[in-house]
Design an enzyme around this catalytic site. Structure first.
Site, mmCIF file in Angstrom:
data_model
loop_
_atom_site.group_PDB
_atom_site.id
_atom_site.type_symbol
_atom_site.label_atom_id
_atom_site.label_comp_id
_atom_site.label_asym_id
_atom_site.label_seq_id
_atom_site.Cartn_x
_atom_site.Cartn_y
_atom_site.Cartn_z
ATOM 1 N N ARG A 122 94.884 27.112 -26.313
ATOM 2 C CA ARG A 122 93.458 26.760 -26.453
ATOM 3 C C ARG A 122 93.198 25.263 -26.380
ATOM 4 O O ARG A 122 92.195 24.759 -26.869
ATOM 5 C CB ARG A 122 92.849 27.327 -27.739
ATOM 6 C CG ARG A 122 92.900 28.821 -27.809
ATOM 7 C CD ARG A 122 91.831 29.368 -28.737
ATOM 8 N NE ARG A 122 91.856 30.808 -28.726
ATOM 9 C CZ ARG A 122 92.644 31.539 -29.502
ATOM 10 N NH1 ARG A 122 93.445 30.976 -30.368
ATOM 11 N NH2 ARG A 122 92.601 32.855 -29.414
ATOM 12 N N LYS A 144 86.950 16.527 -15.213
ATOM 13 C CA LYS A 144 86.811 17.755 -14.420
ATOM 14 C C LYS A 144 88.204 18.238 -14.065
ATOM 15 O O LYS A 144 88.990 17.507 -13.466
ATOM 16 C CB LYS A 144 86.030 17.485 -13.127
ATOM 17 C CG LYS A 144 84.533 17.456 -13.315
ATOM 18 C CD LYS A 144 83.839 17.443 -11.962
ATOM 19 C CE LYS A 144 82.342 17.339 -12.135
ATOM 20 N NZ LYS A 144 81.642 17.168 -10.843
ATOM 21 N N GLU A 186 86.114 6.851 -1.494
ATOM 22 C CA GLU A 186 85.511 7.029 -2.833
ATOM 23 C C GLU A 186 85.193 5.676 -3.475
ATOM 24 O O GLU A 186 84.239 5.563 -4.244
ATOM 25 C CB GLU A 186 86.439 7.838 -3.757
ATOM 26 C CG GLU A 186 86.723 9.267 -3.294
ATOM 27 C CD GLU A 186 85.603 10.273 -3.635
ATOM 28 O OE1 GLU A 186 84.586 9.871 -4.226
ATOM 29 O OE2 GLU A 186 85.770 11.458 -3.292
ATOM 30 N N LYS A 228 82.378 4.963 -12.873
ATOM 31 C CA LYS A 228 82.498 6.392 -13.151
ATOM 32 C C LYS A 228 82.357 6.643 -14.651
ATOM 33 O O LYS A 228 81.674 7.582 -15.076
ATOM 34 C CB LYS A 228 83.818 6.962 -12.619
ATOM 35 C CG LYS A 228 83.918 8.444 -12.922
ATOM 36 C CD LYS A 228 84.640 9.260 -11.915
ATOM 37 C CE LYS A 228 84.462 10.746 -12.244
ATOM 38 N NZ LYS A 228 85.226 11.622 -11.397
ATOM 39 N N GLU A 238 77.556 17.098 -16.111
ATOM 40 C CA GLU A 238 76.769 17.153 -14.879
ATOM 41 C C GLU A 238 75.489 17.973 -14.985
ATOM 42 O O GLU A 238 75.259 18.922 -14.242
ATOM 43 C CB GLU A 238 77.628 17.670 -13.708
ATOM 44 C CG GLU A 238 77.007 17.287 -12.372
ATOM 45 C CD GLU A 238 77.968 17.406 -11.199
ATOM 46 O OE1 GLU A 238 79.137 17.014 -11.330
ATOM 47 O OE2 GLU A 238 77.528 17.894 -10.162
ATOM 48 N N ARG A 242 75.331 12.672 -13.228
ATOM 49 C CA ARG A 242 76.685 12.761 -12.693
ATOM 50 C C ARG A 242 76.676 13.189 -11.229
ATOM 51 O O ARG A 242 77.603 12.865 -10.480
ATOM 52 C CB ARG A 242 77.545 13.715 -13.550
ATOM 53 C CG ARG A 242 79.017 13.682 -13.151
ATOM 54 C CD ARG A 242 79.957 14.263 -14.187
ATOM 55 N NE ARG A 242 81.324 14.202 -13.712
ATOM 56 C CZ ARG A 242 82.398 14.321 -14.455
ATOM 57 N NH1 ARG A 242 82.276 14.498 -15.762
ATOM 58 N NH2 ARG A 242 83.601 14.252 -13.938
ATOM 59 N N ASN A 246 78.293 12.405 -6.259
ATOM 60 C CA ASN A 246 78.479 13.228 -5.065
ATOM 61 C C ASN A 246 77.800 12.655 -3.836
ATOM 62 O O ASN A 246 77.591 13.366 -2.853
ATOM 63 C CB ASN A 246 77.985 14.646 -5.331
ATOM 64 C CG ASN A 246 78.874 15.326 -6.335
ATOM 65 O OD1 ASN A 246 80.090 15.356 -6.174
ATOM 66 N ND2 ASN A 246 78.290 15.819 -7.403
ATOM 67 N N HIS A 249 78.868 13.792 -0.448
ATOM 68 C CA HIS A 249 79.715 14.978 -0.619
ATOM 69 C C HIS A 249 79.117 16.260 -0.041
ATOM 70 O O HIS A 249 79.855 17.182 0.291
ATOM 71 C CB HIS A 249 80.067 15.184 -2.090
ATOM 72 C CG HIS A 249 81.157 14.265 -2.576
ATOM 73 N ND1 HIS A 249 81.019 12.897 -2.600
ATOM 74 C CD2 HIS A 249 82.407 14.514 -3.044
ATOM 75 C CE1 HIS A 249 82.128 12.352 -3.077
ATOM 76 N NE2 HIS A 249 82.993 13.317 -3.354
ATOM 77 N N HIS A 253 81.469 18.312 2.235
ATOM 78 C CA HIS A 253 81.941 19.678 1.976
ATOM 79 C C HIS A 253 81.706 20.568 3.194
ATOM 80 O O HIS A 253 82.552 21.407 3.531
ATOM 81 C CB HIS A 253 81.256 20.256 0.732
ATOM 82 C CG HIS A 253 81.709 19.593 -0.525
ATOM 83 N ND1 HIS A 253 80.928 19.504 -1.656
ATOM 84 C CD2 HIS A 253 82.862 18.956 -0.836
ATOM 85 C CE1 HIS A 253 81.584 18.847 -2.597
ATOM 86 N NE2 HIS A 253 82.762 18.503 -2.129
ATOM 87 N N HIS A 267 89.636 14.608 2.514
ATOM 88 C CA HIS A 267 88.419 14.597 1.688
ATOM 89 C C HIS A 267 87.720 13.227 1.700
ATOM 90 O O HIS A 267 86.517 13.129 1.961
ATOM 91 C CB HIS A 267 88.746 15.021 0.254
ATOM 92 C CG HIS A 267 87.576 14.939 -0.664
ATOM 93 N ND1 HIS A 267 86.518 15.816 -0.594
ATOM 94 C CD2 HIS A 267 87.265 14.056 -1.659
ATOM 95 C CE1 HIS A 267 85.618 15.489 -1.507
ATOM 96 N NE2 HIS A 267 86.050 14.433 -2.167
#
Ligand code: GLY
Length: 371
Positions: A122, A144, A186, A228, A238, A242, A246, A249, A253, A267
């Site tokens: 946990r 994340k 990035e 960041k 988010e 946040r 992106n 992005h 994507h 990426h």
């Protein structure tokens, strides 16, 4: 010189240490976190060959013993099979609630190991030691974690903040030029989304940073992590700001899907192309000055990066099909694509008010250049 960026999230707060040679000194930073002098390291075979012995020696110097699991390199590792292998290995190693797991590697390892740490007993603490530029400035920071599903990337996961991030800028010298520049996509994103002065600095200094200048690397990674951290502190899960991270992005994507997540497009390369497209759309809608898209493109070209759809080898689908792929983005709310647009270099904002026909026109023009 070591820089420190503090991520302030109440009892989930932590430091990011940025500097050259941190692997050798890892024991100094990790020891204060430990209840007993023992850690489990998860890495991949390539990173292990280049850096694991240095990390193990750095830990041993402070009396910390370690065991290591080497996973296969590559995006395919980020799925249930290697995830359950990792969790079961950590249990076999008798990792307890008060122990610390170390993720040594790029984004795939950081995301997978972070998620394993989130669910093991946990939740156990973990340390990120990112070895790619992309992981140092983005994926290792902000909590994340997760793996890919057959239905899409990063669809299974959890928010689980690390207890420490060690970004050793010396290890960036072992990256290929292509991987380094993909990570740079990035870095430039941070200047474009929120700090015009940082973008100015990058225009002047990024070429020497790519050539190996260590002070420039440390500054670029530090400023990226500060930005960041500020955004994650405002919006950890988010719900709002946040999403600014992106920038580029949504286009990226769609292009990654269209190229089958293959090495036709990395990426970070897709992020750079996506930022150029986002500025083009912003300019056509009158959100930002007309000269901004050319300035963005000029800098990316200066760095020898992919900038245009014409720089992606092989076939691409048409504008309509690319737009449909954008509609499958995780950021879609009630069927509406939320775009990250710009008012100028250094001022991004989120909006759903982007007419479909303008995006299609920009994509059509970009596809026409492919000849
Ligand atoms: N990479 C985007 C984020 O961490 O929110």
């Amino acid at each position: 010189m070591t820089e420190t960026v503090h991520v302030s999230l109440g009892d989930r707060s932590y430091d990011i240490q940025i500097g050259e040679g941190l692997l050798e000194k890892a024991g100094d930073w990790v020891a204060p976190l430990l209840a007993r002098p023992r850690v489990a390291i998860v890495t991949d075979e390539n990173v292990a060959a280049a850096h694991l012995a240095t990390l193990e020696a750095g830990l041993e110097a402070k009396g910390i013993s370690s065991v290591a699991l080497r996973l296969p390199p590559g995006e395919a590792t980020k799925g249930w099979d290697q995830f359950s292998r990792t969790v079961e290995w950590l249990l076999d190693q008798k990792v307890e609630r008060r122990d610390v797991v170390i993720a040594l590697g790029g984004g795939v390892i950081g995301d997978l190991v972070g998620f394993a740490a989130a669910v093991l007993r946990r939740g156990v603490r973990f340390v990120q030691i990112p070895t790619s530029l992309l992981a140092q400035v983005d994926s290792s920071v902000g909590g994340k974690t997760g793996i890919n599903a057959p239905q899409g990337k990063n669809l299974i996961g959890a928010f689980h903040q690390p207890s420490l991030v060690l970004a050793d800028t010396g290890v960036l010298s072992t990256l290929t030029t292509r991987d380094f520049l993909a990570g740079y996509g990035e870095v430039v994103k941070y200047g474009l989304l929120g700090d015009a002065a940082f973008f100015d600095w990058l225009e002047a200094n990024a070429p020497k940073m790519a050539a190996g200048d260590m002070a420039a690397r440390i500054h670029a990674v530090t400023r990226s992590c500060q930005m960041k951290a500020e955004i994650v502190e405002r919006d950890e899960t988010e719900q709002g700001d946040r999403a600014l991270l992106n920038l580029g992005h949504t286009f990226c994507h769609a292009l990654e899907k269209a190229t089958g997540y293959s090495d036709r497009l990395l990426h970070g390369e897709g992020v750079a192309i996506g930022c150029a497209l986002a500025f083009e759309v912003s300019s056509r809608l009158g959100f930002c000055p007309q000269e901004d898209p050319s300035r963005v493109r000029a800098h990316l070209k200066d760095m020898g990066m992919k900038v245009d759809l014409a720089d992606i080898p092989g076939d691409l689908p048409g504008a309509e099909a690319l737009y449909d792929l954008m509609g499958q983005d995780k950021k879609v709310v009630d069927g509406q694509i939320r775009f990250i647009m710009a008012r100028s270099i250094g001022q991004a904002f989120v909006t759903a008010e982007v007419p479909r026909n303008v995006v299609l026109q920009v994509l059509d023009d970009a596809l026409a250049q492919r000849g």
